[in-house]
Design a protein around this motif. Structure first.
Motif, PDB file in Angstrom:
ATOM      1  N   ASP A   2       0.840  -1.204   0.000  1.00 40.12           N
ATOM      2  CA  ASP A   2       0.000   0.000   0.000  1.00 40.12           C
ATOM      3  C   ASP A   2       0.872   1.249   0.000  1.00 40.12           C
ATOM      4  O   ASP A   2       2.013   1.224   0.459  1.00 40.12           O
ATOM      5  CB  ASP A   2      -0.903   0.004   1.232  1.00 40.12           C
ATOM      6  N   HIS A   3       0.293   2.337  -0.506  1.00 40.17           N
ATOM      7  CA  HIS A   3       0.927   3.655  -0.432  1.00 40.17           C
ATOM      8  C   HIS A   3       0.375   4.424   0.764  1.00 40.17           C
ATOM      9  O   HIS A   3      -0.784   4.254   1.142  1.00 40.17           O
ATOM     10  CB  HIS A   3       0.652   4.477  -1.697  1.00 40.17           C
ATOM     11  N   MET A   4       1.189   5.288   1.314  1.00 39.88           N
ATOM     12  CA  MET A   4       0.742   6.187   2.366  1.00 39.88           C
ATOM     13  C   MET A   4       1.207   7.595   2.029  1.00 39.88           C
ATOM     14  O   MET A   4       2.341   7.801   1.616  1.00 39.88           O
ATOM     15  CB  MET A   4       1.315   5.764   3.716  1.00 39.88           C
ATOM     16  N   GLY A   5       0.331   8.563   2.199  1.00 39.17           N
ATOM     17  CA  GLY A   5       0.667   9.941   1.891  1.00 39.17           C
ATOM     18  C   GLY A   5      -0.446  10.632   1.121  1.00 39.17           C
ATOM     19  O   GLY A   5      -1.516  10.057   0.935  1.00 39.17           O
ATOM     20  N   PRO A   6      -0.216  11.870   0.689  1.00 36.51           N
ATOM     21  CA  PRO A   6       1.048  12.601   0.760  1.00 36.51           C
ATOM     22  C   PRO A   6       1.387  13.070   2.168  1.00 36.51           C
ATOM     23  O   PRO A   6       0.520  13.466   2.920  1.00 36.51           O
ATOM     24  CB  PRO A   6       0.793  13.802  -0.154  1.00 36.51           C
ATOM     25  N   PHE A  12       3.364 -13.760   6.314  1.00 33.77           N
ATOM     26  CA  PHE A  12       3.706 -14.831   7.267  1.00 33.77           C
ATOM     27  C   PHE A  12       4.689 -14.356   8.333  1.00 33.77           C
ATOM     28  O   PHE A  12       4.443 -14.493   9.526  1.00 33.77           O
ATOM     29  CB  PHE A  12       4.277 -16.040   6.534  1.00 33.77           C
ATOM     30  N   THR A  13       5.796 -13.763   7.913  1.00 33.73           N
ATOM     31  CA  THR A  13       6.826 -13.363   8.883  1.00 33.73           C
ATOM     32  C   THR A  13       6.554 -11.992   9.492  1.00 33.73           C
ATOM     33  O   THR A  13       7.164 -11.642  10.499  1.00 33.73           O
ATOM     34  CB  THR A  13       8.208 -13.320   8.212  1.00 33.73           C
ATOM     35  N   LYS A  14       5.667 -11.195   8.866  1.00 27.29           N
ATOM     36  CA  LYS A  14       5.368  -9.817   9.281  1.00 27.29           C
ATOM     37  C   LYS A  14       6.553  -8.874   9.066  1.00 27.29           C
ATOM     38  O   LYS A  14       6.578  -7.770   9.613  1.00 27.29           O
ATOM     39  CB  LYS A  14       4.917  -9.751  10.752  1.00 27.29           C
ATOM     40  N   PHE A  15       7.524  -9.316   8.271  1.00 30.68           N
ATOM     41  CA  PHE A  15       8.661  -8.450   7.971  1.00 30.68           C
ATOM     42  C   PHE A  15       8.208  -7.335   7.028  1.00 30.68           C
ATOM     43  O   PHE A  15       7.420  -7.571   6.110  1.00 30.68           O
ATOM     44  CB  PHE A  15       9.787  -9.251   7.318  1.00 30.68           C
ATOM     45  N   VAL A  16       8.704  -6.120   7.273  1.00 32.50           N
ATOM     46  CA  VAL A  16       8.223  -4.949   6.536  1.00 32.50           C
ATOM     47  C   VAL A  16       9.360  -4.285   5.778  1.00 32.50           C
ATOM     48  O   VAL A  16      10.464  -4.125   6.306  1.00 32.50           O
ATOM     49  CB  VAL A  16       7.597  -3.921   7.505  1.00 32.50           C
ATOM     50  N   TRP A  17       9.081  -3.909   4.536  1.00 37.75           N
ATOM     51  CA  TRP A  17       9.973  -3.086   3.741  1.00 37.75           C
ATOM     52  C   TRP A  17       9.295  -1.741   3.516  1.00 37.75           C
ATOM     53  O   TRP A  17       8.112  -1.683   3.191  1.00 37.75           O
ATOM     54  CB  TRP A  17      10.269  -3.719   2.388  1.00 37.75           C
ATOM     55  N   LEU A  39       5.870   3.735   0.286  1.00 33.71           N
ATOM     56  CA  LEU A  39       5.365   2.455  -0.202  1.00 33.71           C
ATOM     57  C   LEU A  39       5.765   1.398   0.810  1.00 33.71           C
ATOM     58  O   LEU A  39       6.951   1.158   1.023  1.00 33.71           O
ATOM     59  CB  LEU A  39       5.923   2.109  -1.578  1.00 33.71           C
ATOM     60  N   ALA A  40       4.766   0.799   1.450  1.00 29.88           N
ATOM     61  CA  ALA A  40       5.034  -0.214   2.469  1.00 29.88           C
ATOM     62  C   ALA A  40       4.661  -1.594   1.936  1.00 29.88           C
ATOM     63  O   ALA A  40       3.613  -1.766   1.304  1.00 29.88           O
ATOM     64  CB  ALA A  40       4.248   0.082   3.743  1.00 29.88           C
ATOM     65  N   ILE A  41       5.510  -2.565   2.188  1.00 29.38           N
ATOM     66  CA  ILE A  41       5.279  -3.956   1.796  1.00 29.38           C
ATOM     67  C   ILE A  41       5.518  -4.813   3.033  1.00 29.38           C
ATOM     68  O   ILE A  41       6.522  -4.660   3.720  1.00 29.38           O
ATOM     69  CB  ILE A  41       6.235  -4.398   0.667  1.00 29.38           C
ATOM     70  N   ILE A  42       4.576  -5.713   3.318  1.00 24.30           N
ATOM     71  CA  ILE A  42       4.728  -6.592   4.472  1.00 24.30           C
ATOM     72  C   ILE A  42       4.506  -8.032   4.045  1.00 24.30           C
ATOM     73  O   ILE A  42       3.597  -8.338   3.262  1.00 24.30           O
ATOM     74  CB  ILE A  42       3.743  -6.211   5.607  1.00 24.30           C
ATOM     75  N   ASP A  43       5.376  -8.903   4.528  1.00 26.85           N
ATOM     76  CA  ASP A  43       5.222 -10.332   4.267  1.00 26.85           C
ATOM     77  C   ASP A  43       4.172 -10.880   5.225  1.00 26.85           C
ATOM     78  O   ASP A  43       4.288 -10.732   6.447  1.00 26.85           O
ATOM     79  CB  ASP A  43       6.552 -11.044   4.476  1.00 26.85           C
TER      80      ASP A  43
END
Length: 252
Positions: free
Chosen positions: A147-151, A169-174, A163-167
């Motif tokens: 998902d995007h967040m902003g502006p 299963f592991t809940k790891f976030v980029w 731009l947030a990306i989360i796995d």
């Protein structure tokens, strides 16, 4: 959208509005009376023809054993807040005089406030539709929520979005800072992911234009990624990423 102190509530509004293409137009208050009326206290107004409705209500009450029993009691003495007027049973509720009808009476088309006497246990109720949960495997990097967040307040490098990306299963976030929210920008960031972790089996996103464009669909097809867009107005369907967005806002 230009607020520097972006509180959680306003941030949620901004996220919701990002799903739409729109133009903001200012109008003076004198031209917005039709909208202001919606925020005013409602007034009970009944626009009906009693000549047609009352006979039908009386007939329905006469065929209801419980209503007839109350009418018989009223002939002897007062009973709770009920009253019988010209053969029609009424009840006072919170200062309003409401007509008593049974649930089987077909009166939805009549613009009048009606009060059911007792729920009919045998009444058939329409069952709700079935949910369609997305299958997620207990495997790292199988499903991405994105998902995007902003502006947000622009940085000195003109980054205004995240731009947030989360796995799943592991809940790891980029987290990637971006200047725009186009599909090309999303694809570029997914390519960075791919170089290290490979492509996921599926991506869950909202219906923002970056995720519903033809270019993004072509990219997912080429990379053999299933792209699931959640229903508009149902952010909890992508709840993992929405929760991460709140955390990001707090940290910022």
């Amino acid at each position: 959208m230009q607020k520097k102190d972006l509180v959680i509530r306003v941030a949620r509004w901004a996220l919701l509005l990002e799903e739409f293409d729109y133009v903001i137009e200012h109008r003076y208050g004198t031209r917005m009376t039709h909208v202001d009326a919606l925020s005013r206290s409602p007034i009970d107004i009944f626009c009906i023809s009693f000549d047609n409705i009352l006979p039908r209500l009386k007939s329905a009450q006469d065929n209801d054993n419980e209503v007839k029993a109350i009418k018989e009691l009223l002939r002897i003495s007062a009973y709770e807040d009920y009253c019988d007027r010209n053969g029609i049973l009424y009840k006072f509720v919170e200062g309003k005089e409401l007509v008593v009808v049974c649930l089987t009476t077909k009166s939805r088309e009549d613009h009048i406030q009606l009060r059911p006497l007792y729920p009919d246990k045998s009444e058939k109720r329409k069952e709700g539709g079935l949910l369609h949960p997305l299958q997620k495997e207990d495997t790292p990097l199988h499903t991405y929520h994105i998902d995007h967040m902003g502006p947000l307040e622009s940085t000195n490098k003109n980054y205004k979005y995240v731009l947030a990306i989360i796995d799943a299963f592991t809940k790891f976030v980029w987290i990637y800072p971006t200047k725009i929210t186009t599909s090309a920008e999303v694809i570029a960031k997914l390519e960075i992911q791919k170089a290290v972790f490979g492509s996921p089996f599926q991506i869950i996103s909202d219906r923002g234009t970056a995720f519903t464009s033809g270019d993004f669909a072509d990219y997912c097809a080429k990379a053999k990624i299933k792209n699931h867009a959640i229903m508009t107005g149902l952010p909890k369907a992508n709840g993992q990423i929405e929760r991460i967005n709140q955390t990001i806002i707090s940290v910022l």
